[in-house]
Design an enzyme around this catalytic site. Structure first.
Site, mmCIF file in Angstrom:
data_model
loop_
_atom_site.group_PDB
_atom_site.id
_atom_site.type_symbol
_atom_site.label_atom_id
_atom_site.label_comp_id
_atom_site.label_asym_id
_atom_site.label_seq_id
_atom_site.Cartn_x
_atom_site.Cartn_y
_atom_site.Cartn_z
ATOM 1 N N HIS A 42 0.813 -1.206 0.000
ATOM 2 C CA HIS A 42 0.000 0.000 0.000
ATOM 3 C C HIS A 42 0.855 1.269 0.000
ATOM 4 O O HIS A 42 0.331 2.376 0.127
ATOM 5 C CB HIS A 42 -0.909 -0.044 1.244
ATOM 6 N N ASP A 89 16.929 10.734 -7.447
ATOM 7 C CA ASP A 89 18.378 10.839 -7.240
ATOM 8 C C ASP A 89 18.811 10.624 -5.787
ATOM 9 O O ASP A 89 19.915 11.003 -5.410
ATOM 10 C CB ASP A 89 18.905 12.198 -7.729
ATOM 11 N N ASP A 101 0.204 16.598 20.277
ATOM 12 C CA ASP A 101 0.648 17.764 21.039
ATOM 13 C C ASP A 101 1.166 18.857 20.112
ATOM 14 O O ASP A 101 0.555 19.132 19.094
ATOM 15 C CB ASP A 101 1.691 17.345 22.089
ATOM 16 N N LYS A 153 -4.144 10.281 5.694
ATOM 17 C CA LYS A 153 -3.691 9.389 6.763
ATOM 18 C C LYS A 153 -2.653 10.169 7.574
ATOM 19 O O LYS A 153 -1.440 10.073 7.329
ATOM 20 C CB LYS A 153 -3.070 8.112 6.203
ATOM 21 N N LYS A 206 3.174 4.447 -1.156
ATOM 22 C CA LYS A 206 3.268 5.381 -2.278
ATOM 23 C C LYS A 206 4.555 6.175 -2.089
ATOM 24 O O LYS A 206 4.642 7.040 -1.211
ATOM 25 C CB LYS A 206 2.075 6.341 -2.321
ATOM 26 N N HIS A 217 -9.316 11.209 2.350
ATOM 27 C CA HIS A 217 -8.405 10.075 2.148
ATOM 28 C C HIS A 217 -7.077 10.282 2.875
ATOM 29 O O HIS A 217 -6.138 9.523 2.676
ATOM 30 C CB HIS A 217 -8.162 9.874 0.646
#
Length: 476
Positions: free
Chosen positions: A219, A226, A401, A396, A221, A394
């Site tokens: 999952h 470089d 704090d 995440k 991405k 979508h």
């Protein structure tokens, strides 16, 4: 008739024998007691369906995946052990207010690294403009990995840019998940290969001992240019991630651009995933470069079903346990395990401002229903749950704090905690945390806060459906 009865008897005997054998395996390998009980009961009462389902969906351990940073005597392990020494000069102590996060270094098996620049990228247009600019500027190599790649306008633009860079002499490596990108046509991949791009699929079922491992996903991405610039976050490649799917409407997402030594840590899980998919060890730039003398410290934390511990779940539980003033979380899928549910309740009962941001409109009806099965106890403990109304959420992300923030690919569900290969970038910087807090507040302003009446006023059939959906949480 007698022959048919004998055949049916043999089929029943074989099925129940396989059910008993599978039950022993479930008893010894299933990570949670409720999960083991559920499998054992189903395997012995209705083995005809449960046995094949178990061998596809029941395994929480990814057999055969070699992680070079773990205690494995492999060529990959030996090579990476040498490379890890190159980054020691950039290892940083945790800020005094976040010293309790030191345990995450042990989960990640990577150090917190200083000297980084970081940019918060909000939504698809901004994110892909940044990624495409990085692709066009690459001089030596590009590492590209997505869970979902579509053959649409955005997907074609990515393909054309990668192909152009490969024709210019840049080494381009393209890794995609075979399940997440199952609709990607062969011609898309052939066009990349014809241009000189090295293409691999992350197929969890490869190898004679892994052919039933269909329930695992990669999952992550990740894009790296470089070894100096890296991008990580929630966005896949498809027009819907730009808000161009009328069924979904506006798409709300978050990504990061990183420059500095932390990109070294981002390359390691990519290298491991590529090694699993191809057997090859890539020749990359492993000389970290500081992006700024007073740059922000970043910890890259990969997780997955090959880990010894349930890394992603422990990460979230620890973040909640350390929170003193606030713990704000966003996730499109909210079916947390019992450990995370308890951590949410305990944090709220301590007086921490615990807020969970989830979508109002789901793209998965099962996860939407399952969330109603346990939200009432959370609300009663003082956890605030917001439902985002201005499109599909979508993101995440996690904010603890005043100084600890995370952007990555981990959802608050069993699949991310136990079945998916995921990655999170933790930034320990007050200025960045302020920026994250501002974005959270904007999202809260576009949301409605749930109350217990949202659950109590649901019809009986909805409550039954939500409990039934929650039983499927181990594979959601």
């Amino acid at each position: 008739m007698a022959v048919l009865k004998r055949r049916l008897l043999w089929i029943s005997l074989v099925a129940h024998t396989l059910g008993i054998v599978s039950s022993v395996d479930a008893l010894m390998s299933t990570r949670t007691a409720p999960g083991a009980v559920a499998w054992i009961v189903s395997l012995n009462t209705f083995p005809y369906v449960s046995v094949p389902a178990y061998w596809v969906f029941g395994d929480n351990r990814f057999s055969g995946y070699v992680i070079g940073r773990k205690e494995v005597d492999s060529r990959l392990h030996r090579e990476l052990a040498q490379k890890m020494s190159l980054v020691e000069q950039y290892a940083a102590p945790f800020p005094s207010a976040q010293q309790s996060f030191e345990v995450m270094e042990r989960l990640a098996k990577m150090p917190l690294l200083r000297g980084n620049n970081v940019e918060l990228l909000i939504d698809g247009e901004t994110t892909f403009a940044s990624i495409f600019a990085g692709i066009d500027a690459a001089e030596h190599y590009l590492l590209v990995q997505f869970y979902i790649v579509r053959d649409d306008v955005l997907g074609l633009e990515l393909k054309h840019r990668l192909a152009a860079r490969a024709r210019d002499g840049v080494k381009v490596y393209f890794l995609y998940d075979e399940i997440g990108s199952y609709l990607l046509p062969r011609r898309y991949l052939d066009d990349l290969r014809d241009a000189g791009v090295l293409v691999r699929s992350f197929h969890s079922s490869q190898g004679s001992g892994n052919r039933f491992q269909l329930n695992f996903r990669n999952h992550r991405k990740i894009v790296i240019a470089d070894g100096r610039f890296g991008w990580v976050g929630g966005l896949n490649v498809g027009d819907e991630y730009l808000g161009q799917d009328p069924r979904i409407a506006a798409w709300r997402d978050t990504h990061l651009k990183i420059e500095g030594p932390a990109v070294f840590s981002l390359q390691l899980p990519y290298l491991e995933d590529w090694h699993w998919s191809s057997g090859d060890i890539l020749e990359l730039d492993w000389q970290p470069q500081s992006a700024a003398n007073n740059g922000v410290p970043i910890l890259i934390l990969p997780s997955g079903p090959a880990d010894r511990f349930e890394t992603a779940s422990l990460m979230v539980q620890h973040a909640l346990a350390t929170a003193r003033r606030r713990a704000w979380i966003s996730s499109p899928y909210f079916v947390p395990d019992e450990g995370v549910q308890s951590a949410l309740k305990l944090a709220a009962l301590r007086g921490v401002d615990v807020r969970v941001l989830i979508p109002e409109r789901p793209d998965n009806i099962l996860t939407y229903l399952a969330a109603f099965a346990f939200t009432q106890p959370l609300l009663e403990a003082g956890v605030k749950i917001y439902r985002y109304k201005a499109g599909f959420l979508h993101t995440k992300t996690l904010l603890v704090d005043e100084g600890a923030s995370s952007v990555g690919t981990v959802n608050l569900d069993n699949r991310s905690f136990r079945l998916n290969f995921e990655i999170s970038a933790w930034v320990f910087d007050e200025t960045f945390a302020q920026r994250m807090g501002t974005v959270f507040e904007q999202d809260f302003a576009n949301s409605r806060e749930m109350s217990t009446t949202d659950i109590l006023n649901q019809p009986w059939w909805f409550k039954v459906a939500s409990r039934a959906a929650y039983l499927a949480a181990p594979v959601l």
